[in-house]
Design a protein around this motif. Structure first.
Motif, PDB file in Angstrom:
ATOM      1  N   ILE A   1       1.022  -1.291  -0.042  1.00  0.00           N
ATOM      2  CA  ILE A   1      -0.023   0.041  -0.073  1.00  0.00           C
ATOM      3  C   ILE A   1       0.962   1.407   0.017  1.00  0.00           C
ATOM      4  N   GLY A   2       0.797   2.121  -0.998  1.00  0.00           N
ATOM      5  CA  GLY A   2       1.301   3.340  -1.059  1.00  0.00           C
ATOM      6  C   GLY A   2       0.490   4.383  -1.651  1.00  0.00           C
ATOM      7  N   ALA A   3       0.816   5.516  -2.198  1.00  0.00           N
ATOM      8  CA  ALA A   3       0.108   6.484  -2.673  1.00  0.00           C
ATOM      9  C   ALA A   3      -0.760   6.199  -3.892  1.00  0.00           C
ATOM     10  N   PHE A   4       0.246   5.217  -4.860  1.00  0.00           N
ATOM     11  CA  PHE A   4      -0.430   4.979  -6.260  1.00  0.00           C
ATOM     12  C   PHE A   4      -1.793   3.778  -5.909  1.00  0.00           C
ATOM     13  N   HIS A   5      -1.553   3.033  -4.895  1.00  0.00           N
ATOM     14  CA  HIS A   5      -2.613   2.202  -4.551  1.00  0.00           C
ATOM     15  C   HIS A   5      -3.851   2.950  -4.113  1.00  0.00           C
ATOM     16  N   ARG A   6      -3.678   3.865  -3.358  1.00  0.00           N
ATOM     17  CA  ARG A   6      -4.717   4.535  -2.681  1.00  0.00           C
ATOM     18  C   ARG A   6      -5.501   5.477  -3.697  1.00  0.00           C
ATOM     19  N   ALA A   7      -4.606   5.987  -4.778  1.00  0.00           N
ATOM     20  CA  ALA A   7      -5.322   6.933  -5.687  1.00  0.00           C
ATOM     21  C   ALA A   7      -5.934   6.074  -6.906  1.00  0.00           C
ATOM     22  N   HIS A   8      -5.478   4.704  -6.985  1.00  0.00           N
ATOM     23  CA  HIS A   8      -5.827   4.205  -8.201  1.00  0.00           C
ATOM     24  C   HIS A   8      -6.763   2.893  -7.836  1.00  0.00           C
TER      25      HIS A   8
END
Length: 490
Positions: free
Chosen positions: A35-42
């Motif tokens: 979990i990082g920024a990309f997962h949270r935005a995608h």
């Protein structure tokens, strides 16, 4: 200041979009690794859409395989966070509620295994970066000397790698009489589903051949292509959002309006009815190739040339006419190596990409894109170079991008500012370059790194000459003058 949480949702400004579902009624049908920024935005936003549509089977249990940072950001917020969608002067705030729990794998390995083996879990998604698959880029084999993988090869009692967790969880599911889950790589890798499958099967074979056969026959590893620009969040972003919402959100992400997820329609169990932004297809490869060679290839060129020039953000690099001409030329070259699906209009796609790069509100940092270049260049730049050379075509723009990456390895930009070369092969590449006194020797040294450069390409004289020419120019004149010279030649 109060934190964003279930208790403070009602106090948010009226224009903030909130979850339209009862979070207490949600079941976790998805486990996400990395979990990082990309997962949270995608992906998390996609499953949040599914929950908002009324199918409450698709909440997310997320896991960090390394750091507790995201868990510590999200746990005090009941898993809630803000997704800011920015485009020019407009900004839309949406609270995402799909993530129910964040597990830090090194602290709670058994809890993660339990989540993966839960009968409610049907899909596992991964954003673990290229290096997380523990596969040698040159051979596709397991990197057995990697300390974490070596531990998983010895025992899967407390896994340390993503493939290790998947194999251990699938073994547990098999023992419980449960079907396997569908495992979906969401990393920017060619044939990412195949790579994930190969890593899992190779590790499973080392522990239990019948388990590997069961996974191969019953499991599913769809190919995917993901696309959304998600710049790193800054302290200034967090402060500005707190001033707007009157609550603090330390897990916020910022992104662009554009989002795309192309998934091979190959699942081994239930899947949701995906909404807008998700396309199920029989063949992902043409979409993936176009994205890697156009969006990601241009991003790498922009990152290294802009970074060498001391320019911090993508949109600032593209404000330079010479940089813009370089990107268009790179696209002209890369486009000839593609076999786009009928639904993909390349001319329109290029215009959309340039508009996305120009978005000043994203503030996408060149140094963020420059990370892990040794893992990214083979598919983004070296593959189209090899394809063009095989048909006798020129590689002027593509080779300049590779030369800029090589120049970046020196750890200093054209203004004399030092930077970290954040790359899993940084130490090895630095050692190779240390004894190289001339430009020609530095090019020869990098061409011998077969983990990055395929041997057949390394032997190509035209590639060597182009790389040497551009590297010499970058070393003596700098990135801006080199771009100006490039523009004068096209």
């Amino acid at each position: 200041m109060r934190r964003l949480s279930s208790a403070t949702l009602d106090a948010l400004p009226d224009d903030v979009i909130r979850p339209a579902y009862d979070r207490a009624a949600v079941r976790a049908g998805v486990v996400h690794l990395g979990i990082g920024a990309f997962h949270r935005a995608h992906q998390a936003a996609v499953f949040d859409d599914v929950l908002n549509a009324g199918d409450l089977r698709w909440g997310i249990v997320a896991a960090s395989l390394r750091s507790p940072r995201v868990r510590d950001q999200m746990a005090p917020q009941d898993g809630l966070y803000t997704m800011l969608v920015r485009d020019g002067s407009s900004e839309r705030a949406r609270i995402i509620g799909a993530v129910q729990r964040v597990i830090v794998a090194p602290e709670e390995p058994l809890a993660l295994l339990d989540a993966l083996a839960s009968p409610h879990t049907h899909i596992v998604t991964l954003t673990i970066t290229e290096k997380g698959y523990k596969l040698d880029p040159a051979t596709g084999e397991l990197i057995e000397h990697d300390p974490q993988l070596a531990a998983d090869l010895a025992s899967l009692t407390r896994p340390q790698t993503a493939p290790g967790y998947l194999v251990a969880a699938l073994a547990k599911r098999k023992a419980l009489g449960l079907p396997p889950f569908t495992a979906i790589s969401c990393d920017n890798l060619p044939h990412n589903g195949r790579r994930l499958r190969n890593a899992v099967l190779a590790l499973a074979h080392r522990h239990d051949a019948p388990l590997a056969e069961w996974i191969a026959e019953e499991g599913a590893f769809p190919e995917t292509m993901v696309d959304r620009i998600v710049p790193a969040t800054t302290a200034e972003d967090v402060a500005a959002l707190a001033a707007r919402l009157d609550v603090a959100d330390h897990a916020m992400v910022k992104t662009e309006p554009f989002t795309q997820w192309v998934i091979e329609d190959r699942f081994c169990g239930p899947r949701p009815e995906f909404g807008a932004g998700v396309q199920l297809t029989a063949a992902v490869a043409p979409w993936e190739e176009a994205k890697l060679r156009l969006l990601n290839g241009a991003h790498s060129g922009i990152a290294y040339l802009g970074g060498l020039a001391g320019i911090e953000h993508v949109h600032e690099v593209l404000a330079l006419p010479a940089a813009r001409a370089f990107v268009e030329a790179l696209w002209d070259e890369a486009q000839t190596t593609l076999s786009p699906p009928p639904e993909l209009n390349i001319a329109l796609y290029r215009r959309e990409l340039m508009a996305r790069f120009d978005n000043p509100t994203l503030r996408h940092r060149t140094r963020q894109i420059a990370m892990d270049g040794s893992q990214k260049l083979p598919q983004r730049l070296l593959a189209p170079i090899a394809a063009r050379l095989a048909t006798g075509k020129g590689i002027k723009a593509l080779s300049l991008a590779v030369a800029a990456w090589l120049r970046w390895q020196a750890g200093q930009d054209d203004l004399g500012n030092a930077h970290d070369v954040d790359d899993p092969l940084a130490g090895m590449i630095a050692a190779r370059l240390k004894g190289a006194g001339t430009t020609e020797e530095r090019v020869a040294a990098i061409l011998r790194v077969d983990a990055v450069v395929p041997p057949a390409l390394a032997e190509n004289g035209a590639f060597r000459m182009a790389l040497t020419r551009w590297l010499a120019m970058l070393e003596t004149q700098g990135a801006l003058a080199t771009l100006a010279s490039f523009q004068g030649e096209i």
